[in-house]
Design a protein around this motif. Structure first.
Motif, short mmCIF file in Angstrom:
data_model
loop_
_atom_site.label_atom_id
_atom_site.label_comp_id
_atom_site.label_asym_id
_atom_site.label_seq_id
_atom_site.Cartn_x
_atom_site.Cartn_y
_atom_site.Cartn_z
N TRP A 19 60.89 43.36 5.09
CA TRP A 19 62.06 42.47 4.98
C TRP A 19 63.18 42.85 5.94
CZ3 TRP A 19 62.78 42.23 -1.10
CH2 TRP A 19 61.63 41.67 -1.67
N LYS A 20 63.10 44.03 6.52
CA LYS A 20 64.16 44.54 7.40
C LYS A 20 65.49 44.52 6.62
CE LYS A 20 61.30 43.38 11.27
NZ LYS A 20 61.14 43.01 12.67
N MET A 21 66.64 44.25 7.28
CA MET A 21 67.90 44.30 6.53
C MET A 21 68.24 42.90 6.02
SD MET A 21 71.49 46.21 7.52
CE MET A 21 72.19 44.89 8.48
N GLY A 109 58.37 55.17 12.17
CA GLY A 109 58.37 54.90 13.62
C GLY A 109 58.38 53.43 13.98
N HIS A 110 58.94 52.58 13.10
CA HIS A 110 59.04 51.16 13.45
C HIS A 110 59.80 51.04 14.78
CE1 HIS A 110 60.25 46.96 13.40
NE2 HIS A 110 59.23 46.76 12.58
N SER A 111 59.44 50.05 15.57
CA SER A 111 60.05 49.93 16.92
C SER A 111 61.57 49.77 16.83
CB SER A 111 59.44 48.77 17.67
OG SER A 111 59.79 47.56 17.06
N GLU A 112 62.05 49.18 15.72
CA GLU A 112 63.52 49.04 15.61
C GLU A 112 64.18 50.39 15.34
OE1 GLU A 112 63.42 45.75 12.86
OE2 GLU A 112 62.58 44.55 14.49
N ARG A 113 63.48 51.29 14.67
CA ARG A 113 64.00 52.65 14.52
C ARG A 113 63.96 53.37 15.87
NH1 ARG A 113 67.01 53.13 10.41
NH2 ARG A 113 67.11 55.29 11.08
N TYR A 181 49.95 48.18 14.80
CA TYR A 181 50.18 47.93 16.23
C TYR A 181 51.14 46.76 16.36
CZ TYR A 181 49.63 46.01 20.87
OH TYR A 181 49.90 45.49 22.11
N GLU A 182 52.33 47.08 16.88
CA GLU A 182 53.34 46.04 17.03
C GLU A 182 53.85 46.03 18.47
OE1 GLU A 182 55.22 45.00 13.02
OE2 GLU A 182 56.38 46.62 13.88
N PRO A 183 53.32 45.13 19.29
CA PRO A 183 53.87 45.05 20.65
C PRO A 183 55.33 44.59 20.57
CG PRO A 183 52.23 43.30 20.25
CD PRO A 183 52.28 44.14 19.02
N ALA A 186 56.56 41.10 21.11
CA ALA A 186 56.12 40.04 20.19
C ALA A 186 56.91 40.05 18.88
CB ALA A 186 54.63 40.20 19.89
N ILE A 187 57.86 40.98 18.74
CA ILE A 187 58.57 41.10 17.45
C ILE A 187 59.78 40.18 17.41
CG2 ILE A 187 59.88 42.66 15.96
CD1 ILE A 187 58.05 44.91 16.87
N GLY A 188 59.76 39.25 16.48
CA GLY A 188 60.88 38.35 16.27
C GLY A 188 61.11 37.39 17.43
N THR A 189 60.14 37.27 18.32
CA THR A 189 60.34 36.44 19.51
C THR A 189 59.55 35.14 19.44
OG1 THR A 189 58.44 37.50 20.57
CG2 THR A 189 60.62 38.47 20.99
N GLY A 226 51.26 43.51 14.02
CA GLY A 226 52.57 42.95 13.67
C GLY A 226 53.24 42.37 14.88
N GLY A 227 53.96 41.28 14.68
CA GLY A 227 54.68 40.62 15.77
C GLY A 227 54.55 39.12 15.66
N SER A 228 55.55 38.47 15.05
CA SER A 228 55.58 37.01 14.91
C SER A 228 54.34 36.45 14.18
CB SER A 228 55.74 36.34 16.28
OG SER A 228 56.97 36.71 16.87
N VAL A 229 53.88 37.18 13.18
CA VAL A 229 52.75 36.68 12.37
C VAL A 229 53.27 35.58 11.43
CG1 VAL A 229 51.05 37.26 10.59
CG2 VAL A 229 51.49 38.85 12.48
N LYS A 230 52.51 34.51 11.36
CA LYS A 230 52.82 33.39 10.45
C LYS A 230 51.51 32.94 9.81
CE LYS A 230 55.56 31.30 14.14
NZ LYS A 230 55.13 32.31 15.01
N LEU A 247 51.44 43.24 9.55
CA LEU A 247 52.78 43.64 9.14
C LEU A 247 53.70 42.50 9.56
CD1 LEU A 247 54.78 45.70 8.02
CD2 LEU A 247 54.79 46.85 10.23
N VAL A 248 54.24 41.82 8.56
CA VAL A 248 54.96 40.57 8.77
C VAL A 248 56.46 40.81 8.61
CG1 VAL A 248 55.13 38.17 8.00
CG2 VAL A 248 52.98 39.43 7.67
N GLY A 249 57.26 40.36 9.56
CA GLY A 249 58.71 40.48 9.44
C GLY A 249 59.29 39.20 8.89
O1 LIG Z 1 57.78 44.86 10.84
C1 LIG Z 1 57.54 43.74 11.26
C2 LIG Z 1 57.55 43.43 12.68
O2 LIG Z 1 58.65 44.01 13.31
C3 LIG Z 1 57.33 41.99 13.02
O3 LIG Z 1 58.46 41.21 12.80
P1 LIG Z 1 58.36 39.61 13.00
O4 LIG Z 1 57.19 39.15 12.17
O5 LIG Z 1 59.66 39.07 12.54
O6 LIG Z 1 58.08 39.39 14.46
#
Ligand SMILES: O=C[C@H](O)COP(=O)(O)O
Length: 271
Positions: A19-21, A109-113, A181-183, A186-189, A226-230, A247-249
């Motif tokens: 869920w992030k923040m 070790g999430h990429s945002e950390r 594996y989260e390129p 591809a995260i949130g993009t 993980g990375g923009s999974v829908k 891993l879905v954000g």
């Molecule tokens: O932890 C989840 C990933 O950072 C992917 O995030 P996202 O699905 O919003 O691209």
């Protein structure tokens, strides 16, 4: 230990929502309730496909109370953990506290950390060790930025991250590990690595674990993408041999969308 199986898959797929923040503790309770209702109504088999949510720290006690009180079949974890066990570390949250809150998993070790807080592989290694010390299952996140991908060095880069984070771990500790594996590009993009890209990287990570820790450890390792999974792309990713979950954000903040990802097999049947 042999590779995990639930009678259907070699490794139980893990659908994880980070869920992030986002979402306060009241919103967390509402989302978890609705998600469970949707999945229970749909006869989802939680033994067959595991469902985990990763709320903010401040939500965890409420989620614990709900999950334990109503005996909900989903599991939860935290988004980060301190490398230290206790002491003068203002703002940090120890693995022991998370364990006491009933967390099964913790992201490491999430990429945002890494990007926002300068965490490197050595820190991921310390956090991973702290999590294991307190009985949490770490979900180690690795993956390359766009520059590395464009230079064609994504596999060596990501394998090096994995090796750095696993430094000093025993074969037993590596068996049953979850690696996402989260390129970063591809995260949130909205950009998604293709199923072929996800498979290529997951196969390379599994092969590296096999070469260093043996086939058994590699067979038990669960690899997530993980990375923009829908719901529209999850099934094609999960169809790949070495992709054991996602891993879905963003899409995990909508219970219907996340439930649809959990039920990816329906898309496989109707594709
Ligand atoms: O932890 C989840 C990933 O950072 C992917 O995030 P996202 O699905 O919003 O691209």
């Amino acid at each position: 230990m042999t590779s995990k199986t639930n009678g259907v898959y070699d490794r139980t797929p893990l659908i994880a929502g980070n869920w992030k923040m986002n979402l306060d503790h009241q919103q967390a309770v509402t989302l978890v309730q609705k998600l469970t209702w949707i999945l229970t109504d749909a006869d989802h088999d939680f033994e067959k496909v595991e469902v985990a949510v990763f709320p903010p720290f401040t939500d965890l006690r409420s989620v614990q109370t709900l999950v334990a009180g109503d005996r909900l079949p989903l599991v939860y974890g935290a988004q980060d953990v301190s490398a230290e066990d206790s002491g003068a570390f203002t703002g940090e949250v120890s693995a022991q506290f998370l364990s006491k809150l009933g967390c099964r998993y913790v992201l490491v070790g999430h990429s945002e950390r890494r990007t926002l807080h300068g965490e490197d592989d050595a820190m991921a290694n310390r956090k991973l060790t702290a999590a294991l010390r307190h009985g949490l299952a770490p979900v180690l996140c690795v993956g390359e930025g766009l520059d590395v991908r464009q230079a064609g060095r994504h596999v060596e880069h990501t394998v090096a991250q994995l090796r750095g984070a696993l430094e000093g771990l025993s074969t037993e500790q590596v068996t049953d590990l979850v690696v996402a594996y989260e390129p970063v590009w591809a995260i949130g993009t909205g950009e998604v690595a293709g199923p072929d890209d996800a498979q290529q990287m997951c196969a390379a990570l599994r092969a590296d674990v096999a070469s260093r820790y043996g086939e058994e450890a590699a067979a038990g390792l669960r690899l997530l993408y993980g990375g923009s999974v829908k719901s529209s792309n999850a099934a094609s990713l999960l169809r790949e041999k070495d992709v054991d979950g996602v891993l879905v954000g963003g899409a995990s903040l909508d219970e219907a969308e996340f439930a649809s990802i959990v039920r990816f097999e329906h898309h496989l049947l109707t594709d």
